[in-house]
Design a protein around this motif. Structure first.
Motif, PDB file in Angstrom:
ATOM      1  N   THR A 229       0.818  -1.217   0.000  1.00 16.90           N
ATOM      2  CA  THR A 229       0.000   0.000   0.000  1.00 16.90           C
ATOM      3  C   THR A 229       0.851   1.267   0.000  1.00 16.90           C
TER       4      THR A 229
ATOM      5  N   ARG B 270      -8.099  -1.747  -8.401  1.00 16.32           N
ATOM      6  CA  ARG B 270      -7.970  -2.198  -7.018  1.00 16.32           C
ATOM      7  C   ARG B 270      -9.294  -2.829  -6.586  1.00 16.32           C
TER       8      ARG B 270
ATOM      9  N   ARG C  67      -8.002  -5.146   0.018  1.00 16.30           N
ATOM     10  CA  ARG C  67      -6.841  -4.837   0.854  1.00 16.30           C
ATOM     11  C   ARG C  67      -6.593  -6.059   1.735  1.00 16.30           C
TER      12      ARG C  67
ATOM     13  N   TRP D 214      -2.467  -4.001  -1.435  1.00 21.58           N
ATOM     14  CA  TRP D 214      -3.662  -3.837  -2.257  1.00 21.58           C
ATOM     15  C   TRP D 214      -3.670  -4.971  -3.266  1.00 21.58           C
TER      16      TRP D 214
END
Length: 152
Positions: A110, A126, A129, A141
């Motif tokens: 990240t 994206r 996470r 990510w």
């Protein structure tokens, strides 16, 4: 710049680039050796000439899956911003298409702003996470990009 499939004779250079590029989560010599011989992995190198490595990429293919996974993308600090990452990504995407894959996925720290910019500029989206993904506890990510029949 030329992108080609890595060979066993490249092993020392692959390990040296890995050690020069990453502080943690490095691939070992044994892992590179295994990936070079594997039908489910492809190791590519970008070079200015046969011996001067500018970067490397490792992509994995899972039997029965149409999703390829970019496991590693590395470039020498002095080669960053010069198209090495883009060239390697185009080559792994082409390899994935030839392998019958229709999607590429990857994880990125990240806090790796330059890699995130590269992936997003090239159409990666994206979608998740993962906390504590890396050895040092850093989050990642997850990104994905459909691989259509067209080449870049």
């Amino acid at each position: 710049m030329r992108v080609r499939r890595a060979e066993l004779s490249d092993l020392d250079d692959l390990v040296a680039l890995e050690e020069a590029t990453f502080d943690s989560d490095r691939m070992s010599r044994a892992q590179y050796r295994r990936h070079l011989d594997s039908g489910s992995a492809r190791v590519l190198v970008a070079s200015a000439n046969h011996r001067l490595f500018l970067g490397t990429a490792v992509v994995f293919f899972r039997k029965g899956s149409r999703v390829a996974r970019l496991y590693s993308l590395a470039s020498r600090p002095e080669a960053r911003g010069k198209g090495v990452g883009s060239a390697l990504l185009a080559a792994v995407e082409q390899a994935a298409r030839r392998h019958g894959c229709n999607e590429m996925r990857l994880e990125v720290r990240t806090d790796n702003a330059s890699a995130i910019r590269l992936y997003e500029r090239l159409g990666y989206q994206r979608f998740a996470r993962i906390d504590g993904y890396y050895e040092d506890g850093a989050a990642a990510w997850r990104y994905a990009r459909p691989l259509d029949a067209a080449t870049r």
